[in-house]
Write a protein that holds these residues in place. Structure first.
Motif, PDB file in Angstrom:
ATOM      1  N   TYR A 121      36.385   3.272 -40.942  1.00 31.91           N
ATOM      2  CA  TYR A 121      37.131   4.273 -40.177  1.00 31.91           C
ATOM      3  C   TYR A 121      36.173   5.267 -39.534  1.00 31.91           C
ATOM      4  O   TYR A 121      35.217   5.719 -40.159  1.00 31.91           O
ATOM      5  CB  TYR A 121      38.114   5.013 -41.081  1.00 31.91           C
ATOM      6  CG  TYR A 121      39.278   4.164 -41.511  1.00 31.91           C
ATOM      7  CD1 TYR A 121      40.415   4.045 -40.719  1.00 31.91           C
ATOM      8  CD2 TYR A 121      39.238   3.465 -42.719  1.00 31.91           C
ATOM      9  CE1 TYR A 121      41.478   3.254 -41.112  1.00 31.91           C
ATOM     10  CE2 TYR A 121      40.291   2.667 -43.122  1.00 31.91           C
ATOM     11  CZ  TYR A 121      41.411   2.565 -42.313  1.00 31.91           C
ATOM     12  OH  TYR A 121      42.461   1.774 -42.700  1.00 31.91           O
ATOM     13  N   LYS A 151      43.275  10.137 -33.022  1.00 29.63           N
ATOM     14  CA  LYS A 151      43.803   9.331 -34.130  1.00 29.63           C
ATOM     15  C   LYS A 151      45.336   9.278 -34.089  1.00 29.63           C
ATOM     16  O   LYS A 151      45.934   8.291 -34.530  1.00 29.63           O
ATOM     17  CB  LYS A 151      43.336   9.882 -35.473  1.00 29.63           C
ATOM     18  CG  LYS A 151      43.917  11.252 -35.842  1.00 29.63           C
ATOM     19  CD  LYS A 151      43.355  11.734 -37.166  1.00 29.63           C
ATOM     20  CE  LYS A 151      43.916  13.106 -37.546  1.00 29.63           C
ATOM     21  NZ  LYS A 151      43.345  13.602 -38.825  1.00 29.63           N
ATOM     22  N   TYR A 182      46.210   6.441 -31.787  1.00 29.55           N
ATOM     23  CA  TYR A 182      46.018   5.166 -32.489  1.00 29.55           C
ATOM     24  C   TYR A 182      47.138   4.932 -33.494  1.00 29.55           C
ATOM     25  O   TYR A 182      47.645   3.813 -33.627  1.00 29.55           O
ATOM     26  CB  TYR A 182      44.671   5.156 -33.212  1.00 29.55           C
ATOM     27  CG  TYR A 182      43.466   5.113 -32.301  1.00 29.55           C
ATOM     28  CD1 TYR A 182      43.551   4.573 -31.017  1.00 29.55           C
ATOM     29  CD2 TYR A 182      42.228   5.599 -32.716  1.00 29.55           C
ATOM     30  CE1 TYR A 182      42.451   4.531 -30.178  1.00 29.55           C
ATOM     31  CE2 TYR A 182      41.110   5.559 -31.894  1.00 29.55           C
ATOM     32  CZ  TYR A 182      41.240   5.015 -30.626  1.00 29.55           C
ATOM     33  OH  TYR A 182      40.144   4.976 -29.798  1.00 29.55           O
ATOM     34  N   PHE A 183      47.515   5.982 -34.206  1.00 31.36           N
ATOM     35  CA  PHE A 183      48.590   5.877 -35.193  1.00 31.36           C
ATOM     36  C   PHE A 183      49.894   5.448 -34.525  1.00 31.36           C
ATOM     37  O   PHE A 183      50.602   4.555 -35.024  1.00 31.36           O
ATOM     38  CB  PHE A 183      48.780   7.216 -35.903  1.00 31.36           C
ATOM     39  CG  PHE A 183      49.940   7.242 -36.871  1.00 31.36           C
ATOM     40  CD1 PHE A 183      49.775   6.830 -38.183  1.00 31.36           C
ATOM     41  CD2 PHE A 183      51.204   7.667 -36.458  1.00 31.36           C
ATOM     42  CE1 PHE A 183      50.851   6.841 -39.072  1.00 31.36           C
ATOM     43  CE2 PHE A 183      52.274   7.680 -37.334  1.00 31.36           C
ATOM     44  CZ  PHE A 183      52.094   7.271 -38.644  1.00 31.36           C
ATOM     45  N   ILE A 230      46.791   0.907 -43.303  1.00 28.13           N
ATOM     46  CA  ILE A 230      45.979   1.425 -42.198  1.00 28.13           C
ATOM     47  C   ILE A 230      46.638   2.640 -41.546  1.00 28.13           C
ATOM     48  O   ILE A 230      45.955   3.573 -41.100  1.00 28.13           O
ATOM     49  CB  ILE A 230      45.680   0.319 -41.158  1.00 28.13           C
ATOM     50  CG1 ILE A 230      44.512   0.756 -40.279  1.00 28.13           C
ATOM     51  CG2 ILE A 230      46.904  -0.004 -40.322  1.00 28.13           C
ATOM     52  CD1 ILE A 230      43.989  -0.336 -39.358  1.00 28.13           C
ATOM     53  N   HIS A 283      45.737   5.590 -43.691  1.00 29.05           N
ATOM     54  CA  HIS A 283      44.335   5.996 -43.533  1.00 29.05           C
ATOM     55  C   HIS A 283      44.067   6.631 -42.175  1.00 29.05           C
ATOM     56  O   HIS A 283      43.153   7.463 -42.061  1.00 29.05           O
ATOM     57  CB  HIS A 283      43.416   4.787 -43.737  1.00 29.05           C
ATOM     58  CG  HIS A 283      43.232   4.402 -45.166  1.00 29.05           C
ATOM     59  ND1 HIS A 283      42.518   5.169 -46.053  1.00 29.05           N
ATOM     60  CD2 HIS A 283      43.697   3.346 -45.863  1.00 29.05           C
ATOM     61  CE1 HIS A 283      42.523   4.592 -47.244  1.00 29.05           C
ATOM     62  NE2 HIS A 283      43.242   3.482 -47.162  1.00 29.05           N
ATOM     63  N   MET A 284      44.847   6.257 -41.162  1.00 26.10           N
ATOM     64  CA  MET A 284      44.639   6.835 -39.843  1.00 26.10           C
ATOM     65  C   MET A 284      44.823   8.349 -39.854  1.00 26.10           C
ATOM     66  O   MET A 284      44.160   9.076 -39.112  1.00 26.10           O
ATOM     67  CB  MET A 284      45.617   6.217 -38.837  1.00 26.10           C
ATOM     68  CG  MET A 284      45.280   4.800 -38.413  1.00 26.10           C
ATOM     69  SD  MET A 284      43.668   4.639 -37.630  1.00 26.10           S
ATOM     70  CE  MET A 284      43.852   5.744 -36.251  1.00 26.10           C
ATOM     71  N   HIS A 304      39.094   8.022 -47.152  1.00 31.12           N
ATOM     72  CA  HIS A 304      39.404   6.608 -46.985  1.00 31.12           C
ATOM     73  C   HIS A 304      39.026   5.817 -48.237  1.00 31.12           C
ATOM     74  O   HIS A 304      38.403   4.762 -48.165  1.00 31.12           O
ATOM     75  CB  HIS A 304      38.689   6.058 -45.751  1.00 31.12           C
ATOM     76  CG  HIS A 304      38.978   6.828 -44.508  1.00 31.12           C
ATOM     77  ND1 HIS A 304      40.269   7.007 -44.028  1.00 31.12           N
ATOM     78  CD2 HIS A 304      38.159   7.516 -43.665  1.00 31.12           C
ATOM     79  CE1 HIS A 304      40.224   7.742 -42.928  1.00 31.12           C
ATOM     80  NE2 HIS A 304      38.968   8.073 -42.694  1.00 31.12           N
ATOM     81  N   VAL A 360      37.979  -1.553 -42.400  1.00 31.13           N
ATOM     82  CA  VAL A 360      39.159  -0.692 -42.482  1.00 31.13           C
ATOM     83  C   VAL A 360      40.189  -1.303 -43.430  1.00 31.13           C
ATOM     84  O   VAL A 360      41.288  -0.787 -43.576  1.00 31.13           O
ATOM     85  CB  VAL A 360      39.785  -0.453 -41.088  1.00 31.13           C
ATOM     86  CG1 VAL A 360      38.826   0.310 -40.196  1.00 31.13           C
ATOM     87  CG2 VAL A 360      40.213  -1.773 -40.437  1.00 31.13           C
TER      88      VAL A 360
END
Length: 307
Positions: free
Chosen positions: A15, A22, A25-26, A79, A82-83, A88, A174
């Motif tokens: 990550y 982010k 991305y999420f 994931i 974690h985003m 992490h 990841v």
């Protein structure tokens, strides 16, 4: 003398600190996950309730979609969490569960694609005997064997690796990767390496040989068939070939990215390559089959019109 420590977590160092992006991305990953759930669930639902689709090809397709929901559930919630997290770290027990789930997903996926190729070979090369060869009992047996063998194989792999003593707990991924975790071990990994190598060869080689044999026979049958029969064979095989290539490329990319030097590979590209096999096949397969297979399109339109 061993320098091992009893680690309770694995750090996923793949990550990157991308700041506020982010959240973008999420959102993208969340939308992809929702699409995967809806597309595969819809395909399973249509096949389950429409009696005209209770044929071998569609039962194998249903198994494929169930597996893609299973693999996605092992990947996306983790994931997505974690985003949005600054840490992490994954409890090592959770890491092994993810490894088991993702590896069985990959094994079942390839196994399903292999028996689907065998089904197409039987339908095209032995059309008059097809119904007597691909009985419901044989279909359920083949599906059951694909799932059972994959789960049994990776249960043994999991039990072997649970005894490993680790020298470190950081991997450049990841998601939890079995190969990289074994590389962290201080203890003897001979049994793990041998079992992993032999298991991987069998898991990949046996299905691929069945697929190659099936398509060689289909190709030979098409050479002696009419243009209409050849066109029909191509139409029914196209989604399967696309699924096979999509999944094979994804797995190949992932294996190369894990096992070979990645110094000159941009970090973002490295992450995309490592997750391709668990995002693109579950996303694209139900769409390809839903669009290409006439019976599924007709059954879906019928259900929409009656609702």
């Amino acid at each position: 003398m061993s320098n091992s420590t009893r680690y309770t977590t694995i750090v996923l160092a793949g990550y990157m600190d991308v700041g506020e992006i982010k959240y973008l991305y999420f959102t993208i990953l969340l939308l992809l996950y929702i699409t995967i759930i809806l597309a595969n669930s819809l395909l399973i639902g249509v096949i389950s309730v429409e009696r005209t689709l209770h044929e071998p090809m569609y039962m194998f397709l249903c198994s494929l979609s169930v597996n893609e929901l299973y693999g996605s559930a092992a990947f996306f919630p983790a994931i997505l969490t974690h985003m949005l997290s600054k840490l992490h770290e994954v409890p090592i027990a959770h890491c092994y569960v993810q490894i088991f789930s993702l590896y069985t997903y990959a094994s079942v996926e390839l196994g399903n694609l292999a028996i689907m190729s065998y089904d197409r070979y039987t339908a095209i090369c032995y059309p008059l005997l097809y119904s007597s060869i691909m009985t419901h009992t044989r279909v359920y047996t083949l599906i059951g064997l694909v799932w059972l063998i994959s789960f049994a194989k990776f249960t043994i792999n999991l039990l072997i690796n649970l005894n490993l003593e680790l020298c470190a707990n950081v991997i450049e991924k990841v998601w939890c990767d079995n190969y990289l975790i074994v590389k962290l071990a201080c203890s003897d990994t001979t049994v793990s390496n041998i079992y992993g190598t032999v298991g991987s060869i069998i898991s990949i080689l046996v299905p691929l040989l069945l697929i190659i044999y099936s398509y060689i026979q289909i190709w030979r049958a098409c050479l002696t068939s009419s243009a209409e029969s050849t066109q029909k064979a191509i139409l029914t095989c196209t989604p399967h070939i696309a699924s096979l290539l999509n999944f094979s490329f994804g797995c190949s990319f992932e294996m190369f990215s894990s096992r070979f030097n990645k110094v000159y590979m941009p970090p973002v590209l490295r992450v995309i390559i490592s997750v391709y096999f668990v995002i693109c096949p579950p996303l694209l397969n139900p769409i390809m089959y839903g669009i290409r297979l006439t019976k599924i399109k007709m059954a879906f339109k019928t259900k929409i019109n009656h609702s």
